[in-house]
Design a protein around this motif. Structure first.
Motif, PDB file in Angstrom:
ATOM      1  N   GLN A 208     -16.738  -8.878 -28.992  1.00 21.42           N
ATOM      2  CA  GLN A 208     -18.119  -9.282 -29.274  1.00 21.42           C
ATOM      3  C   GLN A 208     -18.917  -8.080 -29.809  1.00 21.42           C
ATOM      4  O   GLN A 208     -18.460  -6.942 -29.754  1.00 21.42           O
TER       5      GLN A 208
ATOM      6  N   ALA B  49     -28.507 -10.142 -28.490  1.00 17.39           N
ATOM      7  CA  ALA B  49     -28.001 -10.229 -27.114  1.00 17.39           C
ATOM      8  C   ALA B  49     -26.577  -9.675 -26.993  1.00 17.39           C
ATOM      9  O   ALA B  49     -26.175  -9.197 -25.938  1.00 17.39           O
TER      10      ALA B  49
ATOM     11  N   GLY C 178     -25.793  -4.867 -26.812  1.00 16.86           N
ATOM     12  CA  GLY C 178     -26.573  -4.147 -25.805  1.00 16.86           C
ATOM     13  C   GLY C 178     -25.782  -3.004 -25.209  1.00 16.86           C
ATOM     14  O   GLY C 178     -24.900  -2.415 -25.865  1.00 16.86           O
TER      15      GLY C 178
ATOM     16  N   GLN D 142     -23.308  -2.664 -23.308  1.00 16.91           N
ATOM     17  CA  GLN D 142     -21.840  -2.621 -23.266  1.00 16.91           C
ATOM     18  C   GLN D 142     -21.261  -1.870 -24.460  1.00 16.91           C
ATOM     19  O   GLN D 142     -20.279  -1.146 -24.347  1.00 16.91           O
TER      20      GLN D 142
ATOM     21  N   LYS E 260     -21.142 -14.353 -29.212  1.00 18.16           N
ATOM     22  CA  LYS E 260     -19.957 -14.169 -28.368  1.00 18.16           C
ATOM     23  C   LYS E 260     -19.449 -15.468 -27.754  1.00 18.16           C
ATOM     24  O   LYS E 260     -18.245 -15.658 -27.571  1.00 18.16           O
TER      25      LYS E 260
ATOM     26  N   TYR F  53     -15.829  -7.152 -20.742  1.00 17.93           N
ATOM     27  CA  TYR F  53     -16.390  -8.512 -20.716  1.00 17.93           C
ATOM     28  C   TYR F  53     -15.241  -9.522 -20.655  1.00 17.93           C
ATOM     29  O   TYR F  53     -14.067  -9.178 -20.921  1.00 17.93           O
TER      30      TYR F  53
ATOM     31  N   SER G 141     -20.667  -7.882 -17.057  1.00 19.07           N
ATOM     32  CA  SER G 141     -21.560  -8.955 -16.599  1.00 19.07           C
ATOM     33  C   SER G 141     -20.659 -10.170 -16.383  1.00 19.07           C
ATOM     34  O   SER G 141     -19.836 -10.477 -17.240  1.00 19.07           O
TER      35      SER G 141
ATOM     36  N   LYS H  28     -24.625 -15.207 -14.033  1.00 20.15           N
ATOM     37  CA  LYS H  28     -25.578 -15.676 -15.053  1.00 20.15           C
ATOM     38  C   LYS H  28     -25.919 -17.144 -14.828  1.00 20.15           C
ATOM     39  O   LYS H  28     -27.069 -17.569 -14.991  1.00 20.15           O
TER      40      LYS H  28
ATOM     41  N   ARG I  54     -15.563 -19.177 -20.135  1.00 19.94           N
ATOM     42  CA  ARG I  54     -15.860 -17.808 -19.689  1.00 19.94           C
ATOM     43  C   ARG I  54     -15.385 -17.572 -18.261  1.00 19.94           C
ATOM     44  O   ARG I  54     -14.731 -16.560 -17.967  1.00 19.94           O
TER      45      ARG I  54
ATOM     46  N   LYS J 152     -34.750 -12.209 -18.774  1.00 19.62           N
ATOM     47  CA  LYS J 152     -34.214 -11.544 -17.557  1.00 19.62           C
ATOM     48  C   LYS J 152     -34.698 -10.096 -17.443  1.00 19.62           C
ATOM     49  O   LYS J 152     -34.669  -9.516 -16.375  1.00 19.62           O
TER      50      LYS J 152
HETATM   51  O1  F6P Z   1     -23.662  -5.582 -25.147  1.00 20.79           O
HETATM   52  C1  F6P Z   1     -24.494  -6.611 -24.652  1.00 20.79           C
HETATM   53  C2  F6P Z   1     -24.195  -6.798 -23.189  1.00 20.79           C
HETATM   54  O2  F6P Z   1     -24.309  -5.544 -22.558  1.00 20.79           O
HETATM   55  C3  F6P Z   1     -22.814  -7.394 -23.019  1.00 20.79           C
HETATM   56  O3  F6P Z   1     -22.330  -7.090 -21.741  1.00 20.79           O
HETATM   57  C4  F6P Z   1     -23.102  -8.862 -23.102  1.00 20.79           C
HETATM   58  O4  F6P Z   1     -23.025  -9.265 -24.447  1.00 20.79           O
HETATM   59  C5  F6P Z   1     -24.538  -9.003 -22.630  1.00 20.79           C
HETATM   60  O5  F6P Z   1     -25.085  -7.711 -22.602  1.00 20.79           O
HETATM   61  C6  F6P Z   1     -24.548  -9.635 -21.260  1.00 20.79           C
HETATM   62  O6  F6P Z   1     -23.971 -10.919 -21.441  1.00 20.79           O
HETATM   63  P1  F6P Z   1     -24.408 -12.173 -20.560  1.00 20.79           P
HETATM   64  O7  F6P Z   1     -25.897 -12.207 -20.577  1.00 20.79           O
HETATM   65  O8  F6P Z   1     -23.771 -13.337 -21.285  1.00 20.79           O
HETATM   66  O9  F6P Z   1     -23.835 -11.958 -19.193  1.00 20.79           O
END
Ligand code: F6P
Length: 503
Positions: free
Chosen positions: A9, A23, A26, A28, A89, A122, A146, A151, A174, A273
């Motif tokens: 992703q 999104a 970030g 990651q 993603k 991930y 995450s 979530k 997922r 969030k």
């Molecule tokens: O890089 C973005 C990130 O840090 C990844 O871990 C992911 O794409 C997102 O934040 C968090 O994903 P989610 O909100 O689907 O758990």
């Protein structure tokens, strides 16, 4: 050693394009890049494997190979997965199975050898690690970053809204991918000890996939900060230009009599969030704070989001409109500014600029898995007021030692208390600026993280299955042959998520 990083992703390029602007772009991506570079700097060959994107909106990601400036031994390798254009993603799952993994295997076949190990990131990277390990025996570490069940909790998923929410997020795929990743990994790497392992992995939806009480299945490796970028004495390539930009934005938005005041600085993606609204509400509630400081929101890619509508309708509706309403209602115009800075170096320069005028860094996420940005701000010299929900409750507090001011992000009075503690007391500001900076430099740098990864990888290469459970979960039919008839059903997701909770 030769180590692969599986991160389909987002994407990676020499200039960290789009970081925090989407999104999937970030923390990651910063994490993967910095750990890869730290390992490469120890003399190992590192491949960051991601998806090839041929899309006019994302021109940086079309070439198969890319590198980082002045970095040896790191290849960014982009291989096709499904359609050529960018896909968020959640839509990648079938293409990872039918295209991306086969293309990775074909690529290394052409090179005549596979990496010694993979690190996977991930649930999507983890799934590909599972499939590659199943075919080749190459062991992999799993770093969740995450987890989906957490979530789903935050999205307040119910049996009534499950189908509709799953249509967008595909939690069905997922959660199955995450269960396989944490079950079949050589080891699971967490950024925090308590919060992630006993706060996310222990979610009932992961029962049967992982035993959170089994120490051998986990390794704690906190992410780090790059002092050469964020250090108080570092200077970015655009340091002076950034100072100029900030002064122009303050002149645009802040009343003349207030322009030299300290700042409460927030810098995060504008997603609900991150709870920027909670910070604005606290600022609006306290005359004391308004006398002491202005509020500045660094908003990736948005030059003037408080005055110009943004194209992301969800951000507009769920974040910016409520903020504008408070600013209008409490007449905060002239005290609040929101703008973007061009890149990570400029963000670091912004932290240094603000530290020079005794500002504070604020992050009020409802839940923050780790929370790297506050640590980066701390290294630049900004004391931190941040959410106590998540990893910062571990990184900014050790026993009775506080390295930042932790608050309840859902309690406006508590946020006010935390901000006033630093803005209304010079000794407190000095204390937290100094001890926060030193603590992060001692415990949270990418070099440290890279060393820990290397030690772990050497161990799993020499004994790949030593830490694995005897019984492995079977690979779901969808991840062997993604078709509508083999897909993970809503019933499977419902049983995983609700039945386990009811038990
Ligand atoms: O890089 C973005 C990130 O840090 C990844 O871990 C992911 O794409 C997102 O934040 C968090 O994903 P989610 O909100 O689907 O758990």
């Amino acid at each position: 050693m030769h180590i692969g990083f599986l991160n389909p992703q987002g994407n990676f390029d020499a200039h960290d394009s789009y970081i925090t602007e989407h999104a999937d772009f970030g923390g990651q991506l910063v994490y993967v890049k910095e750990v890869a570079i730290a390992i490469a700097r120890k003399g190992h060959q590192v491949d960051i494997l991601t998806r090839q994107i041929i899309d006019p909106d994302w021109p940086e990601f079309a070439q198969t190979f890319d590198t980082y400036p002045d970095v040896e031994n790191v290849r960014i390798i982009r291989l096709p997965a499904g359609p050529k254009e960018f896909l968020r993603k959640e839509l990648l799952w079938p293409h990872l199975v039918t295209d991306w993994v086969p293309n990775i295997l074909k690529f290394y076949q052409g090179e005549g050898r596979l990496p010694d190990a993979m690190t996977t990131h991930y649930g999507d990277g983890g799934l590909c690690g599972v499939l590659i390990e199943d075919k080749t025996g190459v062991p992999f570490t799993f770093t969740a970053h995450s987890l989906g069940a957490q979530k789903m909790d935050k999205l307040h998923v119910t049996p009534e809204n499950l189908a509709q929410i799953n249509e967008y997020y595909y939690f069905s795929r997922r959660l199955l991918a995450e269960r396989l990743s944490m079950n079949r990994s050589a080891v699971n790497i967490t950024s925090t000890f308590k919060q992630e392992r006993f706060g996310q992995y222990n979610h009932p939806a992961y029962q049967g996939a992982i035993d959170v009480n089994n120490d051998v299945r986990f390794a704690l490796i906190p992410p780090g900060v790059e002092p050469s970028v964020f250090g108080a004495k570092a200077r970015s390539h655009n340091e002076e230009a950034t100072y100029q930009l900030i002064q122009e934005r303050l002149a645009r938005d802040i009343s003349e009599s207030r322009r030299e005041l300290p700042v409460i600085l927030a810098s995060s993606r504008l997603s609900p969030k991150k709870n920027t609204l909670g910070l604005v509400q606290a600022y609006a509630q306290s005359e004391t704070i308004q006398e002491q400081a202005n509020l500045v929101l660094i908003t990736a890619g948005l030059h003037n989001p408080l005055h110009e509508p943004v194209k992301d309708e969800q951000v507009e509706r769920t974040v910016l409109t409520p903020i504008r309403e408070i600013v209008n209602e409490k007449n905060l115009w002239g005290k609040i500014s929101a703008f973007c800075v061009p890149d990570q170096g400029a963000l670091a320069a912004t932290y240094r600029f603000m530290a020079q005028r005794r500002s504070v860094f604020a992050l009020m996420s409802l839940f923050e898995p780790f929370g790297l940005a506050p640590l980066e701000a701390a290294v630049a010299g900004l004391p931190v007021v941040a959410t106590k929900n998540g990893g910062l409750s571990e990184s900014l507090r050790k026993g009775d030692n506080e390295y930042g001011v932790l608050v309840d992000p859902e309690d406006t009075a508590d946020i006010v208390r935390g901000l006033e503690r630093l803005l209304c007391n010079a000794q407190e500001w000095e204390h937290f600026a100094q001890c926060g900076q030193q603590h992060v430099l001692n415990c949270y740098t990418w070099e440290t993280a890279g060393n820990e990864y290397l030690n772990l990888i050497k161990e799993i290469v020499s004994s790949p299955t030593a830490r694995r459970p005897a019984e492995l979960l079977p690979i779901h039919s969808y991840f062997l042959n993604p078709q509508s008839e083999t897909d993970v059903s809503l019933e499977e997701l419902s049983h995983l998520y609700f039945a386990a909770i009811q038990n």
